[in-house]
Each structure stands twice: as C-alpha cells, then as structure tokens.
Scaffold this active site. Structure first.
Site, short mmCIF file in Angstrom:
data_model
loop_
_atom_site.label_atom_id
_atom_site.label_comp_id
_atom_site.label_asym_id
_atom_site.label_seq_id
_atom_site.Cartn_x
_atom_site.Cartn_y
_atom_site.Cartn_z
N SER A 19 -3.25 -67.12 68.37
CA SER A 19 -2.70 -68.44 68.69
C SER A 19 -3.23 -69.49 67.73
CB SER A 19 -3.12 -68.81 70.12
OG SER A 19 -2.81 -70.16 70.38
N TYR B 168 -10.28 -69.59 76.27
CA TYR B 168 -9.07 -68.86 75.87
C TYR B 168 -9.00 -68.76 74.34
CZ TYR B 168 -4.11 -68.31 74.63
OH TYR B 168 -2.93 -67.91 74.06
N LYS C 135 -9.36 -65.39 71.67
CA LYS C 135 -8.44 -65.01 70.58
C LYS C 135 -9.23 -64.77 69.29
CE LYS C 135 -4.41 -65.22 72.63
NZ LYS C 135 -3.83 -63.92 73.04
N PHE D 297 2.41 -70.83 66.95
CA PHE D 297 2.34 -72.26 67.25
C PHE D 297 2.95 -72.47 68.65
CE2 PHE D 297 0.14 -74.57 63.91
CZ PHE D 297 -0.28 -73.47 63.19
N ASN E 146 2.55 -76.32 82.64
CA ASN E 146 1.66 -77.18 81.84
C ASN E 146 2.33 -77.55 80.53
OD1 ASN E 146 -0.72 -77.17 83.45
ND2 ASN E 146 -1.03 -75.03 82.84
N ARG F 276 -3.26 -86.80 77.70
CA ARG F 276 -3.87 -85.63 78.34
C ARG F 276 -5.16 -85.32 77.59
NH1 ARG F 276 -0.42 -80.06 78.60
NH2 ARG F 276 -0.74 -80.17 76.35
N GLY G 93 -8.02 -83.80 75.57
CA GLY G 93 -8.07 -82.61 74.70
C GLY G 93 -6.88 -82.46 73.78
P1 NAD Z 1 2.93 -64.15 79.57
O1 NAD Z 1 1.88 -64.44 80.58
O2 NAD Z 1 4.33 -64.44 79.90
O3 NAD Z 1 2.83 -62.60 79.11
C1 NAD Z 1 1.61 -61.90 79.11
C2 NAD Z 1 1.87 -60.59 79.82
O4 NAD Z 1 0.66 -59.82 79.84
C3 NAD Z 1 2.30 -60.76 81.28
O5 NAD Z 1 3.45 -60.00 81.51
C4 NAD Z 1 1.10 -60.27 82.09
O6 NAD Z 1 1.50 -59.71 83.31
C5 NAD Z 1 0.50 -59.25 81.13
N1 NAD Z 1 -0.92 -59.00 81.31
C6 NAD Z 1 -1.94 -59.91 81.38
N2 NAD Z 1 -3.12 -59.29 81.54
C7 NAD Z 1 -2.85 -57.96 81.55
C8 NAD Z 1 -3.66 -56.81 81.69
N3 NAD Z 1 -4.98 -56.90 81.88
N4 NAD Z 1 -3.06 -55.59 81.65
C9 NAD Z 1 -1.71 -55.48 81.49
N5 NAD Z 1 -0.90 -56.54 81.37
C10 NAD Z 1 -1.47 -57.77 81.40
O7 NAD Z 1 2.51 -64.90 78.22
P2 NAD Z 1 3.31 -65.07 76.87
O8 NAD Z 1 3.61 -66.49 76.72
O9 NAD Z 1 4.39 -64.08 76.80
O10 NAD Z 1 2.16 -64.71 75.84
C11 NAD Z 1 2.02 -63.43 75.28
C12 NAD Z 1 0.79 -63.42 74.37
O11 NAD Z 1 0.94 -64.42 73.37
C13 NAD Z 1 -0.51 -63.73 75.11
O12 NAD Z 1 -1.54 -62.94 74.55
C14 NAD Z 1 -0.74 -65.20 74.77
O13 NAD Z 1 -2.12 -65.52 74.80
C15 NAD Z 1 -0.18 -65.28 73.37
N6 NAD Z 1 0.26 -66.64 73.01
C16 NAD Z 1 1.17 -67.28 73.79
C17 NAD Z 1 1.56 -68.59 73.45
C18 NAD Z 1 2.56 -69.34 74.29
O14 NAD Z 1 2.68 -70.54 74.13
N7 NAD Z 1 3.32 -68.71 75.18
C19 NAD Z 1 1.01 -69.21 72.33
C20 NAD Z 1 0.09 -68.51 71.55
C21 NAD Z 1 -0.28 -67.22 71.90
C1 UD1 Z 2 -0.85 -75.93 74.71
C2 UD1 Z 2 -2.20 -75.24 74.73
C3 UD1 Z 2 -2.35 -74.33 73.53
C4 UD1 Z 2 -1.18 -73.35 73.42
C5 UD1 Z 2 0.12 -74.16 73.38
C6 UD1 Z 2 1.34 -73.29 73.29
C7 UD1 Z 2 -3.71 -76.83 75.83
C8 UD1 Z 2 -4.84 -77.76 75.65
N1 UD1 Z 2 -3.25 -76.24 74.73
O1 UD1 Z 2 -0.85 -76.79 73.63
O2 UD1 Z 2 -3.54 -73.59 73.61
O3 UD1 Z 2 -1.32 -72.58 72.24
O4 UD1 Z 2 0.19 -74.96 74.56
O5 UD1 Z 2 1.55 -72.63 74.49
O6 UD1 Z 2 -3.24 -76.59 76.92
N2 UD1 Z 2 3.36 -82.92 77.15
C9 UD1 Z 2 3.81 -84.00 77.86
N3 UD1 Z 2 4.14 -83.81 79.18
C10 UD1 Z 2 4.05 -82.60 79.80
C11 UD1 Z 2 3.59 -81.49 79.04
C12 UD1 Z 2 3.24 -81.70 77.72
O7 UD1 Z 2 3.91 -85.11 77.34
O8 UD1 Z 2 4.35 -82.50 81.00
C13 UD1 Z 2 3.01 -83.12 75.74
C14 UD1 Z 2 1.57 -82.77 75.43
O9 UD1 Z 2 0.75 -83.89 75.60
C15 UD1 Z 2 1.68 -82.32 73.96
C16 UD1 Z 2 3.09 -81.75 73.85
O10 UD1 Z 2 3.81 -82.23 74.97
O11 UD1 Z 2 1.59 -83.44 73.15
C17 UD1 Z 2 3.12 -80.24 73.87
O12 UD1 Z 2 2.36 -79.79 74.99
P1 UD1 Z 2 2.21 -78.25 75.35
O13 UD1 Z 2 3.54 -77.65 75.50
O14 UD1 Z 2 1.27 -78.15 76.51
O15 UD1 Z 2 1.55 -77.59 74.04
P2 UD1 Z 2 0.17 -77.92 73.28
O16 UD1 Z 2 -0.39 -79.20 73.69
O17 UD1 Z 2 0.42 -77.74 71.83
#
Ligand code: NAD
Ligand code: UD1
Length: 342
Positions: free
Chosen positions: A125, A149, A153, A178, A198, A294, A296
């Site tokens: 991430s 978290y 990573k 991203f 969130n 928010r 952080g």
């Molecule tokens: P998600 O929660 O939708 O998918 C993660 C999946 O992993 C889920 O289906 C969950 O049930 C499964 N899982 C969790 N712990 C497990 C375990 N111990 N054993 C087996 N299965 C398990 O999340 P996502 O958004 O699809 O993210 C996938 C990956 O990408 C994650 O590693 C996350 O950290 C990473 N990532 C996500 C984002 C994002 O914004 N969505 C950004 C950067 C990185």
């Molecule tokens: C969050 C995570 C980051 C993760 C990324 C993608 C935190 C501190 N960081 O970051 O680790 O990689 O998501 O999943 O949680 N916003 C609003 N209103 C809302 C929600 C968000 O204004 O209800 C704004 C936030 O302030 C931010 C932007 O939208 O400026 C994007 O927010 P978000 O989707 O949570 O992503 P990140 O902040 O980049």
C-alpha cells in the site's frame, strides 16, 4: 499453465483480480476466511467469467489447510491479498493486525516452501510512505508508515526481500496501491463495506443512495486549489490489470528479483473534484457538509507511476468519470451490497 493462488480473493480487490484472470482463461484457486467478505462475491465472479475458480474457505494462518490445498492444486504463482486493512482498527488492535497480516504471510510462505510456487505478488500500500516529503511519490521515497497497518505492509515487504535473498528461486513484486475505487463495469461485483465506510468513494455512493444523510468533507482549508485533499484514485479494474501485468513481469524477471511498484494513475484529484464528477456523470445529488480535518490526513498524495509502465508495461487507462460511473452502477444495483438478492 498452472493456476494462480489468490489469497483474499473474495474481497473487494481480489474479486476484481479473479474476474480479470478468469476472463482471460486463467484458473484461480481462491483462499479466503470470509472475515471481511462473502462467498457470494465469488459466485458472482463465476457468473461473469468463464475460467474456473476453485474456492477454499480457509485462514492463511492454518498451515495444515494451506498445505492440503497446495498438494491438491497445481499452482504456479500467488497473489497475496488476504489481510485486515482498517487503519483505525489497527491502531486499536495492533496485535490482531500483526497476527493476521504478518504471521499470516509467514504461514503462507511456510506452506509455499513445500510447493513449487516461487512467484509472489503482494498487495502492499502507498500507506507505507506515510507523510510525503514531496509529490509525486516514486518507489524510492522514504517509507515512514503512520499506523500498525502500514507497519505490517512494510514488515511483509521486508520478509519477502529476505526470502528472495536467501533462496533466489523466488521472484517477488510488491504492488503499492494508491486509492482503489470503482467497480466492475457490469455492476455485478464491487466494494461492500461491512460497516460505516471510512473511505471516500463508498461514503459518496451510500450518500447518493440515501443510506447516509450527507457526506462530511474533512477539511476545506488545505493548501490545495479548492482547499480539499488530493489523492490518486485508481479504478479497481486498472488495478486488477496491474496484477496480470505483474504476473507477466515475473515470467521475465531474473531469479531472486524483488520489485516494488506503485499502482496509481499519477494524477491527483481533490475531494471536491471527485464528488462533483460523481454528481455530474450520474445525474444524482450528493448532499455534503464541510467539517473539520480528519486527524492524520495528508493534504496531497499521488503516485509517480513511471516504474509500472517501464517494468511491467502497465498504465492506468480509466478516468475519474469511469470510476464514478462504475461505482454508482454497483451501488445502485446492489443497495445492500452482496446482501442484496441477485
Ligand atoms: P478486503 O477486506 O475486501 O479483502 C481482503 C480479503 O482477505 C477478505 O476477503 C478477507 O475475508 C480476507 N482475509 C483477511 N484475513 C484473512 C485470513 N487470515 N485468512 C484468509 N483470508 C483472510 O480488502 P481489499 O480492499 O480487497 O484489499 C485487499 C488487499 O489489498 C489487502 O491486503 C489490503 O491491505 C490491500 N490494500 C487495499 C487498499 C484499499 O484501499 N482497498 C489499499 C492498499 C492496499
Ligand atoms: C485511507 C487510508 C490508507 C489507505 C487508503 C486507501 C487512513 C488514515 N488512510 O487513506 O491507509 O491506503 O485509504 O484505502 O485511513 N474523506 C472525506 N469524507 C469522508 C471520507 C474521506 O472528506 O467521509 C476525504 C479524506 O479526508 C481524504 C480523501 O477523502 O482526504 C480520501 O479518503 P480515503 O478514501 O479515506 O483515503 P485516504 O485518506 O487516502
């Protein structure tokens, strides 16, 4: 060609990655414990894509279960996406996050050790960069994660580097995502947050759908053109294509090679720009209110995506309009996510 082991394949990103792989005729072996997902997501991927998907309900910390799956299936590579991903929750429960994410990965590696799989794609991430000193962020930027978290990573990236250094049969790509948003263009699969979202895009979708009264925009006094934060939103289908490109890059990589690659568009979009685009392309209002920053949040974060283009031949193609349209198609057709009767 061997199958692709996909951990976390039932999740938001995993389901899209499997849809793309299966659509190209690649067989996927999905391992998920459904802690944050539903088997319905996999059923929907199967309905979309002709390629076979084998589904196993298992925890990546269950060594015996993983060994049994690997003994049965002929896997050639792994895309490791299973993990817990809520930043705030990781601050509250750091041990739980370390156990699931880091120990889970170590257990997966132990199981893989006894198999022939030596190609590893990891879901990292952009959160590993922490507060950027400058943008765009390239892969050489300092890493300073701000949460357990993010530390998980980075620790996993370190474990994978150590693995390849000790046994050059391994080839590894860490993909630093991203901000993934949007959904499959069919509206069949998408992001299904189990709680109050969130992240921005799911909150925008639920507000447009009337499930939330209004969107709170966190801060309008940032040093940006419109005062709201800037992020690098990337369409989840582009992200999924990036995994296919990563598998291809591993085919031509040298033994022992470890690559770290940003997956972003390279373009920053403000919160206001995203919300206004969403309203315009979908013809629907998103009631909003400005609220405090928010804690952080960084003002501006976007990728330098050059390395992905040079090393994997991959660039994001979809626009912010595509992201907003596809996110809304999924939301409007599945107002309760996968709980909605299909
Ligand atoms: P998600 O929660 O939708 O998918 C993660 C999946 O992993 C889920 O289906 C969950 O049930 C499964 N899982 C969790 N712990 C497990 C375990 N111990 N054993 C087996 N299965 C398990 O999340 P996502 O958004 O699809 O993210 C996938 C990956 O990408 C994650 O590693 C996350 O950290 C990473 N990532 C996500 C984002 C994002 O914004 N969505 C950004 C950067 C990185
Ligand atoms: C969050 C995570 C980051 C993760 C990324 C993608 C935190 C501190 N960081 O970051 O680790 O990689 O998501 O999943 O949680 N916003 C609003 N209103 C809302 C929600 C968000 O204004 O209800 C704004 C936030 O302030 C931010 C932007 O939208 O400026 C994007 O927010 P978000 O989707 O949570 O992503 P990140 O902040 O980049």
């Amino acid at each position: 060609m061997g199958s692709v082991l996909v951990t976390g394949g039932a999740g938001y990103i995993g389901s899209h990655v499997m849809a793309v792989l299966a659509g190209q005729g690649r067989r996927c072996v999905c391992v998920d414990n459904f802690s944050n997902s539903s088997p319905e997501a996999v059923a929907r991927v199967r309905s979309l894509a002709p390629g076979a998907i084998a589904l196993y309900e298992a925890d990546i910390r269950d060594l015996a279960a993983l060994r049994a799956i690997l003994a049965k299936e002929d896997c050639a590579s792994v895309i490791h996406m299973a993990g817990l991903k809520a930043v705030g929750e990781s601050v509250e429960f750091p041990e739980r996050y370390h156990d699931n994410n880091v120990r889970g990965t170590q257990c997966l590696l132990e199981a893989l050790h006894d198999s022939s799989v030596r190609r590893f794609v990891f879901s990292s991430s952009a959160t590993v960069y922490g507060i950027p000193e400058r943008v765009p962020l390239d892969e050489t930027a300092p890493t300073r994660p701000q949460s357990p978290y993010g530390e998980n990573k980075l620790e996993i990236e370190g474990v994978l580097a150590g693995l390849a250094a000790g046994d050059p049969a391994w080839r590894v790509i860490n993909l630093r995502y991203f901000n993934p948003v949007g959904a499959h263009p069919s509206g069949t699969i998408g992001e299904d947050p189990s709680d109050i979202p969130n992240n921005l895009m799911p909150f925008v979708c639920q507000t447009a759908a009337g499930r939330r009264e209004r969107l709170a925009i966190f801060g309008a006094d940032y040093p940006t053109a419109d005062g709201t934060c800037i992020r690098d939103y990337i369409h989840v289908m582009d992200l999924a294509d990036g995994h296919v490109a990563a598998l291809r890059a591993l085919d031509s990589a040298a033994d022992g090679e470890v690559m770290t690659v940003n997956l972003g568009t390279g373009r920053g979009v403000s919160v206001l720009e995203l919300v206004n685009t969403f309203e315009r392309v979908n013809g629907i209002r998103v009631p909003r209110v400005y609220s405090d920053r928010r804690p952080g949040d960084v003002p501006v974060c976007y990728a330098d995506a050059t390395r992905a283009r040079r090393t994997m031949g991959w660039s994001a193609r979809r626009t912010i309009e595509d992201m907003c349209r596809d996110a809304w198609r999924w939301q409007s057709r599945n107002p309760e996510g996968y709980a909605t009767a299909s």
